[in-house]
Design a protein around this motif. Structure first.
Motif, PDB file in Angstrom:
ATOM      1  N   GLN A 189       0.846  -1.197   0.000  1.00 45.46           N
ATOM      2  CA  GLN A 189       0.000   0.000   0.000  1.00 45.46           C
ATOM      3  C   GLN A 189       0.879   1.244   0.000  1.00 45.46           C
ATOM      4  O   GLN A 189       1.596   1.499   0.975  1.00 45.46           O
TER       5      GLN A 189
ATOM      6  N   GLY B 264      -1.788   6.879   0.858  1.00 47.14           N
ATOM      7  CA  GLY B 264      -3.036   7.393   0.316  1.00 47.14           C
ATOM      8  C   GLY B 264      -3.683   6.526  -0.738  1.00 47.14           C
ATOM      9  O   GLY B 264      -4.631   6.965  -1.399  1.00 47.14           O
ATOM     10  N   GLN B 265      -3.212   5.319  -0.889  1.00 45.37           N
ATOM     11  CA  GLN B 265      -3.724   4.433  -1.943  1.00 45.37           C
ATOM     12  C   GLN B 265      -4.349   3.182  -1.363  1.00 45.37           C
ATOM     13  O   GLN B 265      -4.261   2.904  -0.162  1.00 45.37           O
ATOM     14  N   GLY B 266      -4.975   2.398  -2.258  1.00 43.62           N
ATOM     15  CA  GLY B 266      -5.482   1.098  -1.860  1.00 43.62           C
ATOM     16  C   GLY B 266      -4.368   0.070  -1.853  1.00 43.62           C
ATOM     17  O   GLY B 266      -3.185   0.412  -1.968  1.00 43.62           O
ATOM     18  N   LEU B 267      -4.732  -1.193  -1.705  1.00 42.20           N
ATOM     19  CA  LEU B 267      -3.743  -2.257  -1.644  1.00 42.20           C
ATOM     20  C   LEU B 267      -3.569  -2.913  -3.006  1.00 42.20           C
ATOM     21  O   LEU B 267      -4.544  -3.119  -3.733  1.00 42.20           O
TER      22      LEU B 267
ATOM     23  N   GLU C  79       3.776   0.598   2.754  1.00 45.34           N
ATOM     24  CA  GLU C  79       3.345  -0.295   3.829  1.00 45.34           C
ATOM     25  C   GLU C  79       3.080  -1.661   3.201  1.00 45.34           C
ATOM     26  O   GLU C  79       2.454  -1.753   2.129  1.00 45.34           O
TER      27      GLU C  79
END
Lengths: 115, 114
Positions: free
Chosen positions: A38, A41-44, A88
């Motif tokens: 991730q 500020g984004q999705g996975l 992450e």
């Protein structure tokens, strides 16, 4: 109950150095295992997954992971880290039983990359 | 191109307002999910759906509600927003008919309740 542990909350490595992110799971049978990344500020995004067969799986962006049944581990590795790998990373395992197909996520490991 | 969309991406709203977070996917997946994620924290499943007219509560109790009237659409609603609802909300989908269990995630909605 199934669970996933990522022992390292935050890891810092130098650009070009090798990386290993740890993941341990608890489950009796052979699990389905995933690594997601991730960016801020984004999705996975899925990096790689393991269901069966060869215990060393290759993923996108030069990542690989090795399933070790004896250690209940599924560690993520990369031989040479790039600054763009700072993100992450989440390990996940599939739930069997009542919530069939749902994923349990670890708490994540934040990777920082030094220039 | 098959994808999963969330709108709005960012929302700042006052306490007591009703809000709906939208999630749509074009992959024909039957299963959809909502996760709540505080900054730098783990993901908590708050709702999921096996298909049209199916909704289930996840592991983390939430005051939000969801509906699944169409396969591709899985909106999340907060009837009265509170500061404790400030968080990032991630939508995901998967194909339960396959054997991969892989979930595809949207970009998320960052909600701030003032």
């Amino acid at each position: 109950a199934q669970s996933v542990t990522q022992p390292d909350i935050h890891i810092t490595v130098s650009e070009g150095a090798s990386l290993e992110l740890r993941c341990n799971y608890s489950y009796g049978a052979t699990p389905y295992l995933f690594w997601y990344v991730q960016s801020p500020g984004q999705g996975l995004q899925l990096l790689l997954k393991y269901f069966s067969g060869d215990t060393l799986v290759q993923g996108i962006k030069g990542f690989e992971a090795e399933f070790k049944r004896s250690q209940s581990s599924f560690n993520l590795r990369k031989p040479s880290v790039h600054w763009s790998d700072a993100a992450e990373y989440f390990c996940a395992v599939v739930i069997y039983g009542g919530s069939q197909g749902n994923l349990i996520f670890g708490k994540g490991t934040k990777l920082s990359v030094k220039p | 191109e098959a994808d999963i969309y969330q709108t709005p991406r960012y929302l700042v709203i006052g306490t007591g307002k009703k809000i709906t977070l939208e999630c749509s996917q074009t992959m024909g997946h039957d299963k959809m999910y909502w996760y709540q994620q505080d900054p730098g924290m783990e993901l908590h499943l708050i709702h999921y759906s096996y298909g049209v007219n199916s909704t289930e509560k996840g592991d983390l109790s939430s005051e939000s509600t969801v509906s699944r009237i169409r396969t591709e659409h899985f909106p999340l609603t907060l009837e009265s927003a509170r500061p404790s609802h400030t968080s990032q909300y991630l939508c995901a989908s998967s194909d339960s008919q396959g054997s991969s269990y892989e979930q595809y995630f949207g970009p998320g909605t960052r909600l701030t309740v003032t």
